[in-house]
Design a protein around this motif. Structure first.
Motif, mmCIF file in Angstrom:
data_model
loop_
_atom_site.group_PDB
_atom_site.id
_atom_site.type_symbol
_atom_site.label_atom_id
_atom_site.label_comp_id
_atom_site.label_asym_id
_atom_site.label_seq_id
_atom_site.Cartn_x
_atom_site.Cartn_y
_atom_site.Cartn_z
ATOM 1 N N ALA A 15 8.452 0.791 0.694
ATOM 2 C CA ALA A 15 8.725 2.109 0.115
ATOM 3 C C ALA A 15 9.192 2.023 -1.338
ATOM 4 O O ALA A 15 9.131 3.011 -2.073
ATOM 5 C CB ALA A 15 9.780 2.829 0.950
ATOM 6 N N HIS A 16 9.645 0.842 -1.733
ATOM 7 C CA HIS A 16 10.169 0.667 -3.089
ATOM 8 C C HIS A 16 9.233 -0.158 -3.984
ATOM 9 O O HIS A 16 9.598 -0.468 -5.124
ATOM 10 C CB HIS A 16 11.546 -0.006 -3.043
ATOM 11 N N GLN A 17 8.061 -0.512 -3.475
ATOM 12 C CA GLN A 17 7.156 -1.331 -4.277
ATOM 13 C C GLN A 17 6.706 -0.619 -5.552
ATOM 14 O O GLN A 17 6.386 -1.265 -6.546
ATOM 15 C CB GLN A 17 5.941 -1.748 -3.449
ATOM 16 N N CYS A 18 6.715 0.715 -5.525
ATOM 17 C CA CYS A 18 6.340 1.458 -6.737
ATOM 18 C C CYS A 18 7.294 1.165 -7.884
ATOM 19 O O CYS A 18 6.928 1.270 -9.057
ATOM 20 C CB CYS A 18 6.309 2.953 -6.451
ATOM 21 N N TYR A 19 8.516 0.740 -7.573
ATOM 22 C CA TYR A 19 9.526 0.440 -8.586
ATOM 23 C C TYR A 19 9.092 -0.690 -9.501
ATOM 24 O O TYR A 19 9.380 -0.701 -10.699
ATOM 25 C CB TYR A 19 10.832 0.080 -7.872
ATOM 26 N N ARG A 20 8.343 -1.647 -8.939
ATOM 27 C CA ARG A 20 7.957 -2.812 -9.722
ATOM 28 C C ARG A 20 6.967 -2.473 -10.831
ATOM 29 O O ARG A 20 6.839 -3.210 -11.801
ATOM 30 C CB ARG A 20 7.382 -3.892 -8.828
ATOM 31 N N HIS A 21 6.255 -1.355 -10.683
ATOM 32 C CA HIS A 21 5.278 -0.998 -11.702
ATOM 33 C C HIS A 21 5.938 -0.754 -13.063
ATOM 34 O O HIS A 21 5.304 -0.894 -14.109
ATOM 35 C CB HIS A 21 4.476 0.229 -11.271
ATOM 36 N N ASP A 22 7.210 -0.352 -13.028
ATOM 37 C CA ASP A 22 7.934 -0.163 -14.287
ATOM 38 C C ASP A 22 8.019 -1.462 -15.079
ATOM 39 O O ASP A 22 8.128 -1.454 -16.303
ATOM 40 C CB ASP A 22 9.358 0.346 -14.022
ATOM 41 N N PHE A 23 7.983 -2.605 -14.361
ATOM 42 C CA PHE A 23 8.119 -3.887 -15.022
ATOM 43 C C PHE A 23 6.786 -4.564 -15.286
ATOM 44 O O PHE A 23 6.695 -5.446 -16.122
ATOM 45 C CB PHE A 23 8.998 -4.815 -14.173
ATOM 46 N N GLU A 24 5.769 -4.174 -14.549
ATOM 47 C CA GLU A 24 4.489 -4.868 -14.627
ATOM 48 C C GLU A 24 3.426 -4.085 -15.389
ATOM 49 O O GLU A 24 2.449 -4.663 -15.846
ATOM 50 C CB GLU A 24 3.999 -5.193 -13.215
ATOM 51 N N ARG A 25 3.607 -2.804 -15.532
ATOM 52 C CA ARG A 25 2.631 -1.993 -16.251
ATOM 53 C C ARG A 25 2.827 -2.160 -17.751
ATOM 54 O O ARG A 25 3.952 -2.087 -18.256
ATOM 55 C CB ARG A 25 2.787 -0.527 -15.856
ATOM 56 N N LEU B 277 6.671 -19.156 -18.227
ATOM 57 C CA LEU B 277 5.916 -18.868 -17.012
ATOM 58 C C LEU B 277 6.776 -18.853 -15.750
ATOM 59 O O LEU B 277 6.678 -17.917 -14.942
ATOM 60 C CB LEU B 277 4.746 -19.842 -16.866
ATOM 61 N N PRO B 278 7.632 -19.865 -15.518
ATOM 62 C CA PRO B 278 8.450 -19.818 -14.299
ATOM 63 C C PRO B 278 9.339 -18.579 -14.211
ATOM 64 O O PRO B 278 9.567 -18.049 -13.115
ATOM 65 C CB PRO B 278 9.287 -21.099 -14.394
ATOM 66 N N TYR B 279 9.834 -18.109 -15.359
ATOM 67 C CA TYR B 279 10.651 -16.892 -15.336
ATOM 68 C C TYR B 279 9.808 -15.683 -14.968
ATOM 69 O O TYR B 279 10.259 -14.787 -14.235
ATOM 70 C CB TYR B 279 11.328 -16.677 -16.690
ATOM 71 N N ARG B 280 8.581 -15.648 -15.488
ATOM 72 C CA ARG B 280 7.708 -14.505 -15.134
ATOM 73 C C ARG B 280 7.277 -14.581 -13.673
ATOM 74 O O ARG B 280 7.159 -13.547 -12.986
ATOM 75 C CB ARG B 280 6.474 -14.498 -16.056
ATOM 76 N N GLN B 281 7.051 -15.781 -13.164
ATOM 77 C CA GLN B 281 6.725 -15.949 -11.747
ATOM 78 C C GLN B 281 7.907 -15.533 -10.872
ATOM 79 O O GLN B 281 7.725 -14.931 -9.807
ATOM 80 C CB GLN B 281 6.338 -17.400 -11.473
ATOM 81 N N GLN B 282 9.103 -15.837 -11.330
ATOM 82 C CA GLN B 282 10.297 -15.435 -10.601
ATOM 83 C C GLN B 282 10.396 -13.917 -10.518
ATOM 84 O O GLN B 282 10.779 -13.359 -9.476
ATOM 85 C CB GLN B 282 11.544 -16.005 -11.278
ATOM 86 N N LEU B 283 10.044 -13.229 -11.606
ATOM 87 C CA LEU B 283 10.074 -11.765 -11.608
ATOM 88 C C LEU B 283 9.140 -11.203 -10.543
ATOM 89 O O LEU B 283 9.519 -10.315 -9.774
ATOM 90 C CB LEU B 283 9.698 -11.243 -12.996
ATOM 91 N N SER B 284 7.924 -11.735 -10.471
ATOM 92 C CA SER B 284 6.973 -11.257 -9.464
ATOM 93 C C SER B 284 7.458 -11.573 -8.049
ATOM 94 O O SER B 284 7.356 -10.740 -7.144
ATOM 95 C CB SER B 284 5.597 -11.881 -9.690
ATOM 96 N N ALA B 285 7.973 -12.783 -7.868
ATOM 97 C CA ALA B 285 8.448 -13.183 -6.542
ATOM 98 C C ALA B 285 9.631 -12.322 -6.098
ATOM 99 O O ALA B 285 9.753 -11.965 -4.912
ATOM 100 C CB ALA B 285 8.852 -14.654 -6.558
ATOM 101 N N THR B 286 10.491 -11.969 -7.029
ATOM 102 C CA THR B 286 11.632 -11.110 -6.703
ATOM 103 C C THR B 286 11.164 -9.704 -6.358
ATOM 104 O O THR B 286 11.634 -9.095 -5.391
ATOM 105 C CB THR B 286 12.627 -11.062 -7.883
ATOM 106 N N ALA B 287 10.209 -9.194 -7.135
ATOM 107 C CA ALA B 287 9.676 -7.853 -6.858
ATOM 108 C C ALA B 287 8.929 -7.818 -5.533
ATOM 109 O O ALA B 287 8.907 -6.783 -4.853
ATOM 110 C CB ALA B 287 8.763 -7.418 -7.997
ATOM 111 N N ASP B 288 8.333 -8.938 -5.128
ATOM 112 C CA ASP B 288 7.629 -9.004 -3.845
ATOM 113 C C ASP B 288 8.568 -8.724 -2.671
ATOM 114 O O ASP B 288 8.124 -8.319 -1.590
ATOM 115 C CB ASP B 288 6.983 -10.377 -3.649
#
Length: 264
Positions: A93-103, A77-88
């Protein structure tokens, strides 16, 4: 006692040591600012999350006791939370990039890895959390960060059975070729449940050719972190059997079923 029969005890002992080192060293590099671009940081955070799941699977294959397995599972869980926090931190303009990791659905890719990998990892994570008796609050946090509410019938059914009782329910499943029989097991009663579950297990591995770990037992050298052989376990089957009270004896015959994780 080692649970996987494709590799010996020495292999998994070394693998777990390598995964521990990889997680520690990569995290240290991320924390120290070695990765300068935000997109690179997101890539690395994604790798850490997947490595944490691979480590937990390796613990099961190695035959680790439940305490060690639980520790490795709760660490995901902490690693997955870190992924979201980093993508935040990515600019708007680049927020669409995170969908590659979250979809989890569709035909998209991230780092050359098909979306079905993220779908499978999410189900494995939930299966392992249930198997080690994680607290409901921890499971809810995992479900919240996985997201996809109302997008996939299988994930919605599992989440609703766990803790998310008000979750909207999708009428369709992302990957029906692989996972429709598993959903059919959930939506059936009595002996028919076991029949559908056995159909799913029998075709599970062969249907996941796009998975990063497919045929990894044939790899002699590892070139990417996803090349490591960590074991082939149909955790999805143990999850559904445990949550929907399908007798363990109905699926014990399959070598890829993690029978020690069945809760009935």
């Amino acid at each position: 006692m080692i649970r996987d029969q494709r590799r010996d005890e020495a292999y998994f002992s070394e693998l777990l040591s390598d995964l521990d080192d990889a997680l520690a060293e990569t995290q240290q590099a991320l924390d120290s600012g070695e990765f300068t671009s935000l997109s690179e940081q997101v890539d690395v955070a994604q790798q850490l999350y997947q490595l944490a799941i691979m480590r937990a699977v390796s613990h099961y294959s190695y035959g680790s006791d439940m305490a060690s397995l639980k520790s490795s599972v709760l660490a995901i869980l902490p690693y997955r939370q870190q992924l979201s926090a980093t993508a935040d931190k990515l600019p708007a303009a680049h927020q669409c990039y995170r969908h590659d990791f979250e979809r989890l659905g569709g035909v998209g890719e991230a780092c050359g890895s098909a979306n079905v990998n993220r779908y499978v990892y999410a189900l494995w994570w939930l299966a392992l959390l249930v198997a080690v008796g994680a607290e409901k609050a921890h499971i809810q946090q995992a479900l919240d960060i996985i997201g996809e509410q109302g997008n996939d019938a299988l994930l919605d059914s599992i989440a609703s059975r766990l803790v998310d009782t008000d979750r909207p329910m999708s009428p369709t499943v992302y990957y029906p070729t692989v996972y429709q029989p598993l959903l059919d097991a959930i939506n059936s009663d009595g002996e028919v449940q076991a029949e559908h579950l056995n159909v799913f297990i029998r075709q599970w591995y062969d249907s996941l050719e796009d998975a990063d770990w497919y045929d990894n037992h044939l790899c002699d050298c590892e070139f990417e972190y996803t090349d490591y052989y960590v074991g082939y376990w149909c955790f999805e089957a143990s999850l559904v059997a445990s949550l929907f009270c399908i007798p363990a004896n109905a699926i014990r015959e399959h070598v890829m079923v993690p029978v020690e994780l069945l809760n009935n």
